[in-house]
Design an enzyme around this catalytic site. Structure first.
Site, short mmCIF file in Angstrom:
data_model
loop_
_atom_site.label_atom_id
_atom_site.label_comp_id
_atom_site.label_asym_id
_atom_site.label_seq_id
_atom_site.Cartn_x
_atom_site.Cartn_y
_atom_site.Cartn_z
CB SER A 1 -0.84 -0.05 1.30
OG SER A 1 -1.52 1.28 1.50
CE1 TYR B 1 -5.15 -1.98 4.05
CE2 TYR B 1 -3.87 0.08 3.79
CZ TYR B 1 -4.46 -0.96 3.30
OH TYR B 1 -4.23 -1.10 1.99
#
Length: 258
Positions: free
Chosen positions: A150, A163
């Site tokens: 990410s 996350y």
């Protein structure tokens, strides 16, 4: 080098791919790309209905796909799950760890349960699923593992502490898996996407000003289209990337370059 030799570098015919999170978004698109390149694909996720939609799209293009529903949070079931996956086309040569979760909770709202669920699915499952695939890959003498990182593997965004921690971990997990297994012909790499419209980013794209902001942050000047995954997915799954391992490649339109 002839054109046919180049084509063979990217040809996945005879290969078996397992794709998690294949019912929607990034996993769905990566499964579609692998099938278009000739791989037989096993689609996995929690919901048979969405997996069936992916399978129909692949079959419509002349590809081969099978479905295996699974709750990846139950890590102890993963070896048995790989046995079931292998019953369709044989043991996977390619593993795509695309399943993931981002609850987007403010720091004060994070609980032990939400932390554990996020770290488990985004970081622990990719390792233990790859570990369950190892015997089959070792028997074949090769394997391709593709993790999903990410922008948050490199930087922080609001309301995403678990996350971000998990995706930072994916960067190091990818390097560590590559160190452990590359000498056996089993390489591990990761894709770090920018902003793509998927169920995970629904909150971003439902806010037009926020969506435009992220587009402006890229060097290319737009947010990602899922078709942008096709080339990199096939490259990392094919012979063309045999000497690349332990790398996280940003697929972000130059977001991290600015």
């Amino acid at each position: 080098m002839t054109g046919s030799m180049i084509n063979q570098l990217f040809n996945l015919e005879g290969q078996v791919a397992l794709v998690t999170g294949a019912g929607s978004g990034i996993g769905q698109r990566m499964a579609y790309a692998l099938a278009k390149a000739g791989a037989k694909v096993v689609l996995s996720g929690r919901h048979a209905e969405t997996l069936a939609q992916t399978a129909v799209a692949i079959a419509g293009e002349g590809g081969d796909a099978a479905i295996e529903t699974v709750d990846l949070n139950k890590r102890e079931t993963l070896p048995r799950f790989i046995e079931k996956v292998s019953s369709h086309f044989g043991a996977p040569d390619i593993l795509v760890n695309a399943a993931g979760v981002n609850l987007r909770q403010p720091a004060d709202d994070i609980t032990l349960e939400s932390w554990d669920m996020t770290l488990n699915l985004n970081l622990s499952v990719p390792f233990f699923l790859a570990k369950a695939c190892l015997p089959g890959m070792r028997e074949k003498g090769h394997g391709k593992i593709i993790n999903i990182g990410s922008l948050q593997s490199y930087r922080a965004f609001a309301n995403s502490i678990p996350y971000g921690a998990s995706k930072g971990g994916v960067a190091q997990l990818t390097r560590a898996m590559a160190e452990a297994w590359s000498k056996e012909g089993i390489t591990t790499n990761a894709i770090a996407p920018g902003f793509f419209q998927t169920p995970l980013t629904e909150k971003v794209f439902s806010d037009d000003s926020l969506s435009k902001h992220h587009a402006s942050m890229t060097a290319v000047g737009r947010n990602g289209e899922l078709s942008d995954f096709d080339g990199l997915t096939v490259f990392l799954a094919s012979k063309a990337s045999d000497y690349i391992s332990g790398q996280m490649i940003s697929l972000d339109g130059g977001y991290t370059a600015k």
